[in-house]
Design an enzyme around this catalytic site. Structure first.
Site, short mmCIF file in Angstrom:
data_model
loop_
_atom_site.label_atom_id
_atom_site.label_comp_id
_atom_site.label_asym_id
_atom_site.label_seq_id
_atom_site.Cartn_x
_atom_site.Cartn_y
_atom_site.Cartn_z
N HIS A 18 0.82 -1.21 0.00
CA HIS A 18 0.00 0.00 0.00
C HIS A 18 0.86 1.26 0.00
CE1 HIS A 18 0.94 0.47 4.31
NE2 HIS A 18 0.80 -0.84 4.38
N LYS A 43 -7.81 4.89 -3.38
CA LYS A 43 -7.26 5.17 -2.06
C LYS A 43 -6.18 4.16 -1.69
CE LYS A 43 -7.78 7.63 1.80
NZ LYS A 43 -7.50 9.09 1.82
N HIS A 145 12.43 5.18 7.18
CA HIS A 145 11.52 5.88 8.09
C HIS A 145 12.30 6.76 9.06
CE1 HIS A 145 7.49 4.67 7.14
NE2 HIS A 145 7.62 3.39 7.48
N GLY A 195 1.64 -1.79 14.83
CA GLY A 195 0.80 -1.46 13.68
C GLY A 195 -0.24 -2.52 13.41
N GLY A 316 3.77 4.42 10.08
CA GLY A 316 2.34 4.62 9.97
C GLY A 316 1.61 4.78 11.29
N ASN A 320 -1.10 8.74 14.35
CA ASN A 320 -2.00 8.86 15.50
C ASN A 320 -1.61 10.12 16.29
OD1 ASN A 320 -3.14 8.46 18.20
ND2 ASN A 320 -3.57 6.36 17.55
N ALA A 422 -4.45 17.51 4.07
CA ALA A 422 -4.62 18.70 3.24
C ALA A 422 -4.20 19.90 4.09
CB ALA A 422 -6.07 18.85 2.80
N THR A 533 -10.43 20.57 6.09
CA THR A 533 -10.40 19.13 5.90
C THR A 533 -10.02 18.85 4.45
OG1 THR A 533 -11.62 17.05 6.21
CG2 THR A 533 -12.86 18.91 5.31
#
Length: 604
Positions: A18, A43, A145, A195, A316, A320, A422, A533
């Site tokens: 992904h 997506k 990362h 994860g 990922g 959070n 965004a 948003t």
């Protein structure tokens, strides 16, 4: 590193599943970057090679693949062998003999490919883009990362923590970052994966793994302490700096974990997400609490070991923002940087920085790495589409006034953002002052659950007025508590359950037009903040091109669309005339700089 380097993250075969992306570096500096999902319109672009993203990078500098000096991949499949026994054990656990044999065969094929032909599939795809394939360097997933977090952080030294579902063999890694680069301090090997733990929680609550984790985070504050749920979860996992979640995560995917949760709680996984009962809210609350507890314990255990109280995060799991808030507020942490493109799409950034002296990498203050469109290109699209539009002399003031009057605005400006947030280039905007704004955006624009909160964009110099311990936070990647005295001014962007928010602070040098808009709204209302948003409908990627913004504008409950210099009003009676625009900006010039097309939609 001299000349052009192309770093990209595939989502095929040995390279993950992904969030493929590509970033073009010129003499070590990222000059263009984009996620494949923005171009395929699917997506996360699962199981996809980033052909479109690579071509976009090449097009940006009008070069060919053969002009690239080096390609960097943020995976080294040969490292998979470190947990070969896990893959074999997982295959043997398949429920029937035919499935065991099939799984064993696939495991062996994958092992041979990763050791002897790790880049063959990538090379064959690149040959379809250009006849001359540059040299390819493979880099460890978590090191990329880590570089994405530390190198652009501005820190001289830091504890670097990378947390995701799985790299080649590792799921969580503690690093020491300093002027010499990155040193691995501690590794938590897969399947001991935070994860994957949170992915199982996500699917148990009815969302999809690698897609709905943020929704579970947003649901968690609606829950309360539930000793029974907590007792059962603590019996399944060990928390602390030496955490162990493998009882739930021992099989890849979520199936095993879901079966175990179903057995322990005597409740099947949730099938829909229209409404949540209190038990489900409490479950989300408890899972979030345990995740925060584990990560905080890791940070507290290693700041002294690493010799730094600066912390840099990527992977990922650190999308959070409430987890990031807990880390930032920890007594052992002096400062925090979170890579805004923390998910796998950000690996391409890290791959380009691995091996560079950290001090040669600029501090990251924006992620506007994507495409932009010239005024004449936008106007040609509007003309071809036979749309009514106007060009106000002061776009920012016009939109600020419409926002203050309650309009819901699609905002398409400048270069697109890299990453999941965004940040004023591909945004939907609304007045932040009333809960009605939140409810209308959820219902009529985003077509999603009404309980989900939104985030604000605010001028950087007012962050300390609205936020507890407010500071610059340009990426919507950290949560803050809202000053109770100011909460009534931000009803649409404050989480109703815990009085927190996930802000973007904006300076003029970061996004000049967006800054001017927020400033104009503040001058009109006294609140230099807007609800922001992402510009996309539920389940689709953020819009990338003007035509996509136009399509979404007419398919969503937006009132007006701003594309570059041009304004489209859905209500034709609201379309600004030349006279109105001149009066709006207070111009003494009888002919302000404005143009208007009044051809009705659909007419020739």
């Amino acid at each position: 590193m001299n000349g052009y380097t192309l770093a990209f993250k595939p989502a095929i075969g040995l390279y993950g599943q992904h969030d493929p992306s590509a970033v073009l570096f010129d003499d070590g500096t990222p000059v263009f970057g984009i996620e494949e999902e923005r171009l395929t319109r699917e997506k996360h672009a699962p199981n996809t090679f980033p052909t479109n993203a690579i071509n976009a990078c090449l097009d940006y500098r009008d070069i060919e693949l053969g002009d690239i000096d080096e390609i960097r991949l943020p995976y080294d499949p040969s490292l998979r062998s470190r947990i070969r026994s896990h893959y074999l054990t997982d295959a043997v656990r398949a429920p029937t003999l035919p499935r065991k044999l099939s799984a064993l065969e696939q495991t062996l094929v994958t092992e041979v490919q990763s050791q002897f032909f790790p880049t063959r599939q990538v090379e064959s795809r690149l040959e379809l883009i250009g006849s001359s394939v540059p040299p390819i360097e493979r880099l460890a997933h978590h090191r990329c990362h880590a570089a994405s977090a530390f190198h652009p952080s501005g820190f001289d030294d830091a504890l670097v923590l990378t947390i995701d579902a799985k790299g080649e063999y590792d799921s969580t890694v503690v690093w020491r970052g300093d002027r010499n680069g990155l040193e691995r301090v501690r590794t938590y090997e897969h399947p001991n994966s935070l994860g994957l733990f949170f992915a199982i929680v996500t699917e148990y609550l009815g969302y999809r793994m690698f897609n709905g984790e943020g929704k579970v985070m947003g649901l968690a504050p609606y829950g309360t302490e539930n000793p029974e749920i907590e007792r059962h979860l603590r019996n399944l996992i060990d928390v602390g700096a030496s955490y162990d979640v493998t009882e739930l995560t021992k099989r890849w995917g979520t199936g095993h974990g879901l079966e175990l949760l179903t057995e322990v709680f005597d409740r099947p996984p949730k099938e829909d997400t229209d409404e949540f009962d209190q038990w489900e809210k409490d479950f989300a609350h408890t899972a979030q609490k345990l995740l925060e507890e584990i990560v905080l314990d890791i940070v507290e255990a290693h700041t002294d070991t690493v010799g730094s109280h600066n912390v840099a995060l990527a992977g990922g799991v650190v999308l959070n923002c409430k987890l990031n808030k807990r880390v930032r507020e920890a007594a052992c942490v002096d400062d925090l940087f979170v890579q805004p493109v923390a998910n796998d799409a950000g690996l391409a950034l890290g791959a380009g920085w691995v091996g560079r002296p950290p001090e040669t990498v600029d501090d990251l203050s924006t992620v506007y790495f994507g495409s932009s469109y010239k005024t004449e290109t936008i106007e040609e699209i509007l003309e071809t589409s036979k749309l009514t539009y106007a060009e106000p002399a002061n776009v920012e003031q016009y939109v600020a006034d419409r926002l203050a009057d309650g309009a819901l605005v699609g905002w398409f400006q400048g270069r697109s953002e890299l990453g999941p947030r965004a940040l004023g280039s591909r945004s939907i905007l609304a007045d932040p002052r009333t809960a009605d704004s939140r409810d209308r955006v959820n219902r009529f624009v985003k077509h999603r659950e009404g309980w989900r909160p939104f985030a604000p964009s605010m001028l950087e110099d007012v962050a300390s007025e609205y936020l507890v311990d407010g500071r610059p936070s340009p990426f919507m990647i950290e949560a803050f508590d809202v000053d109770p005295a100011k909460a009534s001014e931000l009803e649409a962007v404050v989480h109703p359950a815990d009085n927190s928010t996930r802000p973007q602070t904006v300076r003029e040098d970061q996004h000049e037009r967006y800054y001017r808009l927020i400033k104009a709204f503040g001058e009109r209302t006294g609140v230099p903040v807007v609800l922001n948003t992402s510009f996309n409908d539920n389940g689709e990627p953020i819009v990338e091109e003007p035509i996509e913004a136009i399509k979404d504008f007419y398919g969503m409950g937006l009132d007006l669309l701003v594309v570059g210099d041009f304004v489209l009003e859905k209500d034709a009676t609201r379309q600004p005339t030349t006279r109105e625009v001149g009066e709006l900006v207070g111009s003494a010039d009888p002919e302000p700089v404005t143009r208007e097309r009044t051809t009705a939609i659909g007419n020739g």
